[in-house]
Enzyme design. Sequence first.
Site, PDB file in Angstrom:
ATOM      1  N   LYS A  10       0.827  -1.215   0.000  1.00  0.00           N
ATOM      2  CA  LYS A  10       0.000   0.000   0.000  1.00  0.00           C
ATOM      3  C   LYS A  10       0.864   1.270   0.000  1.00  0.00           C
ATOM      4  O   LYS A  10       2.073   1.214   0.265  1.00  0.00           O
ATOM      5  CB  LYS A  10      -0.940  -0.038   1.209  1.00  0.00           C
ATOM      6  CG  LYS A  10      -1.944  -1.206   1.174  1.00  0.00           C
ATOM      7  CD  LYS A  10      -2.980  -1.065   2.281  1.00  0.00           C
ATOM      8  CE  LYS A  10      -3.982  -2.210   2.268  1.00  0.00           C
ATOM      9  NZ  LYS A  10      -5.063  -2.003   3.266  1.00  0.00           N
ATOM     10  N   TYR A  50     -12.421  -2.551  -3.801  1.00  0.00           N
ATOM     11  CA  TYR A  50     -12.975  -2.700  -2.453  1.00  0.00           C
ATOM     12  C   TYR A  50     -14.510  -2.630  -2.441  1.00  0.00           C
ATOM     13  O   TYR A  50     -15.093  -2.259  -1.429  1.00  0.00           O
ATOM     14  CB  TYR A  50     -12.398  -1.631  -1.538  1.00  0.00           C
ATOM     15  CG  TYR A  50     -10.977  -1.911  -1.073  1.00  0.00           C
ATOM     16  CD1 TYR A  50     -10.687  -3.042  -0.318  1.00  0.00           C
ATOM     17  CD2 TYR A  50      -9.932  -1.033  -1.356  1.00  0.00           C
ATOM     18  CE1 TYR A  50      -9.404  -3.305   0.125  1.00  0.00           C
ATOM     19  CE2 TYR A  50      -8.630  -1.289  -0.908  1.00  0.00           C
ATOM     20  CZ  TYR A  50      -8.381  -2.428  -0.173  1.00  0.00           C
ATOM     21  OH  TYR A  50      -7.110  -2.682   0.278  1.00  0.00           O
ATOM     22  N   THR A  92      -5.302  -7.346  10.541  1.00  0.00           N
ATOM     23  CA  THR A  92      -5.639  -6.120   9.794  1.00  0.00           C
ATOM     24  C   THR A  92      -5.233  -4.870  10.570  1.00  0.00           C
ATOM     25  O   THR A  92      -4.700  -3.929  10.012  1.00  0.00           O
ATOM     26  CB  THR A  92      -7.156  -6.081   9.513  1.00  0.00           C
ATOM     27  OG1 THR A  92      -7.510  -7.264   8.804  1.00  0.00           O
ATOM     28  CG2 THR A  92      -7.531  -4.871   8.676  1.00  0.00           C
ATOM     29  N   ASN A 113      -2.184   0.260   6.625  1.00  0.00           N
ATOM     30  CA  ASN A 113      -1.677  -0.975   7.231  1.00  0.00           C
ATOM     31  C   ASN A 113      -0.737  -1.772   6.323  1.00  0.00           C
ATOM     32  O   ASN A 113      -0.642  -2.988   6.412  1.00  0.00           O
ATOM     33  CB  ASN A 113      -2.837  -1.833   7.761  1.00  0.00           C
ATOM     34  CG  ASN A 113      -3.757  -2.328   6.668  1.00  0.00           C
ATOM     35  OD1 ASN A 113      -3.634  -1.924   5.518  1.00  0.00           O
ATOM     36  ND2 ASN A 113      -4.671  -3.207   7.012  1.00  0.00           N
ATOM     37  N   HIS A 116      -2.168  -5.471   1.610  1.00  0.00           N
ATOM     38  CA  HIS A 116      -3.441  -6.176   1.455  1.00  0.00           C
ATOM     39  C   HIS A 116      -3.136  -7.576   0.956  1.00  0.00           C
ATOM     40  O   HIS A 116      -2.201  -7.762   0.170  1.00  0.00           O
ATOM     41  CB  HIS A 116      -4.351  -5.475   0.436  1.00  0.00           C
ATOM     42  CG  HIS A 116      -5.521  -6.323   0.022  1.00  0.00           C
ATOM     43  ND1 HIS A 116      -6.679  -6.381   0.759  1.00  0.00           N
ATOM     44  CD2 HIS A 116      -5.675  -7.208  -1.010  1.00  0.00           C
ATOM     45  CE1 HIS A 116      -7.507  -7.252   0.184  1.00  0.00           C
ATOM     46  NE2 HIS A 116      -6.914  -7.763  -0.888  1.00  0.00           N
TER      47      HIS A 116
END
Length: 140
Positions: A10, A50, A92, A113, A116
């Site tokens: 990310k 998403y 997560t 975070n 993915h």
Amino acid sequence: ATERTLSIIKPDAVAKNAIGEIIARFEKAGLKVVAAKMVHLSEEKAGGFYAEHKERPFFKDLVGFMTSGPVVVQVLEGEGAIAKNRDLMGATNPKEAAPGTIRADFAETIDANAVHGSDSPESAEREISYFFGNDEICPR
Ligand code: CMP
């Protein structure tokens, strides 16, 4: 069985210059990168990816974050790749991620975070074909 899973590094982890360290973890765990590209996602592309979270309160922030900078999208292949990648990533929420996992080591918040990973064979199939054509995947 040999599986494929979709991994996204990310924008926060790309900005931290951690692409190589994260991919090294996949490779050291026996996962092979069989496809990869760096892209700056549009709102439409991130929102479509998403789509299952569309009604969640965090959807707008999630799309905003995922379009805030480039990401590195990869297909990882290996024995039990989906679960293996999830073990490497950790929970997560980085605050709940086990020590030594990617999220524990590279992320601080649930929004940013670091990575993915597909959560099931069905989502892996959808997510891989969302980003890659068959001619962009290199089995080895
Ligand atoms: P990811 O695995 O990419 O899937 C959806 C993302 O939404 C998730 O990682 C988090 O970065 C983000 N997110 C933000 N808030 C939440 C939440 N409350 N529950 C789950 N995911 C969240």
